[in-house]
Motif scaffolding. Sequence first.
Motif, PDB file in Angstrom:
ATOM      1  N   PRO A 186      22.061  13.434  73.556  1.00 16.56           N
ATOM      2  CA  PRO A 186      22.518  13.025  74.891  1.00 16.56           C
ATOM      3  C   PRO A 186      24.022  12.751  74.908  1.00 16.56           C
ATOM      4  N   PHE A 187      24.781  13.807  74.626  1.00 20.90           N
ATOM      5  CA  PHE A 187      26.244  13.740  74.624  1.00 20.90           C
ATOM      6  C   PHE A 187      26.767  14.955  75.365  1.00 20.90           C
ATOM      7  N   CYS A 188      27.693  14.707  76.291  1.00 20.92           N
ATOM      8  CA  CYS A 188      28.316  15.807  77.009  1.00 20.92           C
ATOM      9  C   CYS A 188      29.747  15.437  77.350  1.00 20.92           C
ATOM     10  N   TRP A 189      30.498  16.423  77.801  1.00 17.63           N
ATOM     11  CA  TRP A 189      31.905  16.186  78.144  1.00 17.63           C
ATOM     12  C   TRP A 189      32.347  17.175  79.214  1.00 17.63           C
ATOM     13  N   SER A 190      33.426  16.811  79.850  1.00 13.82           N
ATOM     14  CA  SER A 190      34.010  17.656  80.897  1.00 13.82           C
ATOM     15  C   SER A 190      35.458  17.989  80.547  1.00 13.82           C
ATOM     16  N   PRO A 191      35.901  19.201  80.839  1.00 11.27           N
ATOM     17  CA  PRO A 191      37.323  19.530  80.651  1.00 11.27           C
ATOM     18  C   PRO A 191      38.251  18.627  81.462  1.00 11.27           C
ATOM     19  N   SER A 192      37.700  17.895  82.442  1.00  9.04           N
ATOM     20  CA  SER A 192      38.519  16.958  83.217  1.00  9.04           C
ATOM     21  C   SER A 192      38.990  15.776  82.381  1.00  9.04           C
ATOM     22  N   GLY A 193      38.377  15.576  81.200  1.00  9.20           N
ATOM     23  CA  GLY A 193      38.876  14.541  80.308  1.00  9.20           C
ATOM     24  C   GLY A 193      37.947  13.372  80.076  1.00  9.20           C
ATOM     25  N   TRP A 194      36.644  13.516  80.404  1.00  6.04           N
ATOM     26  CA  TRP A 194      35.706  12.430  80.143  1.00  6.04           C
ATOM     27  C   TRP A 194      34.513  12.949  79.347  1.00  6.04           C
ATOM     28  N   GLY A 195      33.870  12.007  78.655  1.00  8.21           N
ATOM     29  CA  GLY A 195      32.656  12.313  77.926  1.00  8.21           C
ATOM     30  C   GLY A 195      31.658  11.185  78.073  1.00  8.21           C
ATOM     31  N   PRO A 218      35.902  27.399  76.578  1.00  7.67           N
ATOM     32  CA  PRO A 218      36.435  26.150  77.125  1.00  7.67           C
ATOM     33  C   PRO A 218      36.962  25.186  76.059  1.00  7.67           C
ATOM     34  N   LEU A 219      36.456  25.309  74.831  1.00 10.34           N
ATOM     35  CA  LEU A 219      37.003  24.509  73.736  1.00 10.34           C
ATOM     36  C   LEU A 219      38.309  25.096  73.238  1.00 10.34           C
ATOM     37  N   ALA A 220      38.318  26.410  73.063  1.00 10.89           N
ATOM     38  CA  ALA A 220      39.481  27.066  72.475  1.00 10.89           C
ATOM     39  C   ALA A 220      40.654  27.188  73.449  1.00 10.89           C
ATOM     40  N   PHE A 221      40.345  27.353  74.741  1.00 11.22           N
ATOM     41  CA  PHE A 221      41.393  27.547  75.759  1.00 11.22           C
ATOM     42  C   PHE A 221      41.083  26.654  76.959  1.00 11.22           C
ATOM     43  N   ALA A 247      39.013  32.233  81.122  1.00  9.98           N
ATOM     44  CA  ALA A 247      38.364  32.316  79.809  1.00  9.98           C
ATOM     45  C   ALA A 247      37.012  31.625  79.816  1.00  9.98           C
ATOM     46  N   ALA A 248      36.914  30.503  80.531  1.00 10.89           N
ATOM     47  CA  ALA A 248      35.666  29.733  80.542  1.00 10.89           C
ATOM     48  C   ALA A 248      34.498  30.526  81.099  1.00 10.89           C
ATOM     49  N   SER A 279      29.858  34.325  76.383  1.00 14.11           N
ATOM     50  CA  SER A 279      29.267  34.909  75.181  1.00 14.11           C
ATOM     51  C   SER A 279      30.299  35.268  74.120  1.00 14.11           C
ATOM     52  N   GLN A 280      31.565  35.296  74.473  1.00 18.60           N
ATOM     53  CA  GLN A 280      32.601  35.507  73.466  1.00 18.60           C
ATOM     54  C   GLN A 280      33.076  34.155  72.963  1.00 18.60           C
ATOM     55  N   PHE A 281      33.746  34.146  71.816  1.00 15.90           N
ATOM     56  CA  PHE A 281      34.135  32.868  71.231  1.00 15.90           C
ATOM     57  C   PHE A 281      35.252  33.075  70.226  1.00 15.90           C
ATOM     58  N   MET A 282      35.949  31.999  69.949  1.00 11.46           N
ATOM     59  CA  MET A 282      36.882  31.983  68.829  1.00 11.46           C
ATOM     60  C   MET A 282      36.123  31.578  67.573  1.00 11.46           C
TER      61      MET A 282
END
Length: 695
Positions: free
Chosen positions: A187-196, A593-596, A602-603, A607-610
Amino acid sequence: MSTNTSLFDVTAPNWNDIPQADVTGTASVQGDGSVSLPTSQGDLHIAFHAFGVRLRIGKQGQADYGLLVSTPDIIPADIVQSEQHTTLIAGDSKLVITHSPFTFELTQDNKTIQKTATDGHFVRRYRLPPLAKVDKGWLLSLELDTDEAVYGLGEKWGGLNKRGQLVRSYNHDALGVNAEISYKNTPFCWSPSGWGVFVHTPAPVTHAVGYATWSQRAYGVLVEDECLDMFLMHGEDGNAIINTYTDLTGKAPTPPVWSLGVILSKAYYKDVPELLTTAKDVRDHKMPCDVITLDGRAWQDTDTRFAFEWDPKRFDDPAAVINKLKADNFKVCIWEYPLVSIQHPLFKEMAKKGWLLKDKRTGEAYQYQWDMSAFAEVLTPLPESGIVDFTHPDAYQFWMESHKPLFDLGVDMIKADFGEQVEDDNMLAHSGDSGDRLHNVYSFLYNKCVYEAAEKYSKNGPFLFSRSAWTGSQRFPSQWGGDPQADWGGLSASIRGALSWGMSGAPYFATDVGGFFKDTRDQELFIRWSQAAVFSAHMRLHGIGQREPWSYGPEAEEAVNQALVLRYRLIPYIYNAMQQASNTSVPLMRAMPLAFPNDRVAAAFESQFMFGDDMLVAPCLKPGGEVEFYLPEGEWQRFPSEQTYQGGKVYNLTLGAQEMAVFVPKGKRIPLGPDVEHTDELTDQQPQISHYWPK
């Protein structure tokens, strides 16, 4: 109205009559620096930390099973109280709480991190209660901005962005990768907006992430426990928030180098001649490979397992078999699960000592009966069994120490299968927990026990393959995705599962290359699955039936062997990425979304990834070799041809059987090792750089 919190009841709830929490008293500072705030649902405990805030309400003192590895320092808060609001200020953090009903807004440096969902309703102030006690747990609702993405929540097979989904953190023997249910949850999640958000609990948690039946603009968190214990975190991006989460729940250690080699398996090698013939064929075909696996039915008697003993009908001299495999430079993996057949004397022995989960109704050892619909000719029916009680310290120690003879014999790693079987409220553990509160954490305790056995007894460094996992299981690497269907959809879902698990704080993952069930000997699928798996933390060929490349035909053998050669050349690069992961928890397979994090285009390419810092991989996920992919801004070079591509564009390629769509930012160099068939050919089994690409 009913507020039962089973998955089916929460799909269309009516929140109208649920009492919402109100603040009923004055906040006070506690001895540890936290703040206690009286509410109509009990005292809310608030603690500020450098990364955010921790909120706790409800019954305290229940078993927490060591899910947290650290207790973060509390930053003392100043309290400013008025009739309508309580404001807590700790450094640059501020929590403003409205009293009736309870709502909150958390800010950092005057920027809102999270707050109560503002979705109103025509006849009531809030569509979802901001904070409420329900029949089986707690509900807290959080705000989602328009189009805000949310990632994480474990190994999930669908879209990486959980926005619009109803996700339940509850481990299942999923029997495939085609539904919401999965083997590994947290039960852990996060948003690119800057919260988790991290809910510290062993119990199930239901996440309505902008799920329109609840509210398309809110994130409803339903915690099926007597205590709500939630961390709200802030960070610059997903990588920073994942790092904070794993500071709390543990980092994954760096696995041994030999584990980066190819692991060969099938369900299952029926006898010693088949096993040894396969091992010989691997070397004769010059197939790079490090580990060969004896699955459950390969070394145990199904009727009497699991009891740490070899089937005497097939293995009159297990040491001789192990020594033969070792002579051919194989590491050996064997299978286990945490159940003991009632047909083996060990069942009565463990039951007498109280080392198996008990039946609440009788006080005797619970006898688990398998759902026989999942079994067929290859997967023979399993016996009624007891379930090991890992909450009992003596049972835990016994199970851990029972691995010693196996490691002494020469076994190198354990495939820890199952662990999702605590499904009945009548199963009672030594800890006093049962049912849902025990179900998820059972996987964690099982993983922990077997990994500690490998740490203590393995001669070649600890390494574990586990199928089920919970919060903190990343500390016991590695995990594999269980039982995908052997088709293109199974390949696609397996990659999404790997990326989603990586976005949930677990950096290592492997798929069942070729698919586990319904294999049709599709050589093109096997080639593409093998090529994709080159760029994963660990690589295992596994399924019902043969997974040796030549079994799919000469074209498959040539293409897959070429991919496996590349896998071994990449060991220095992979090992460097693993060392990075052990420090920061950034996964080896990094979703876009993690890499860029600042590239919204990119998000969309889920199915592609770094792979590590410098290799962008676009797997081929359909027959015919067609691949569509996006390259972020900058210049890229195709690996290994060195052809240059301009970033900020979408491309389409048609790949030949031996071609892959892999790209490296121009100016970056990839360390490559020598061509070897197994890591025993490396000096001291350490990564060796023979040259760099491009030269």
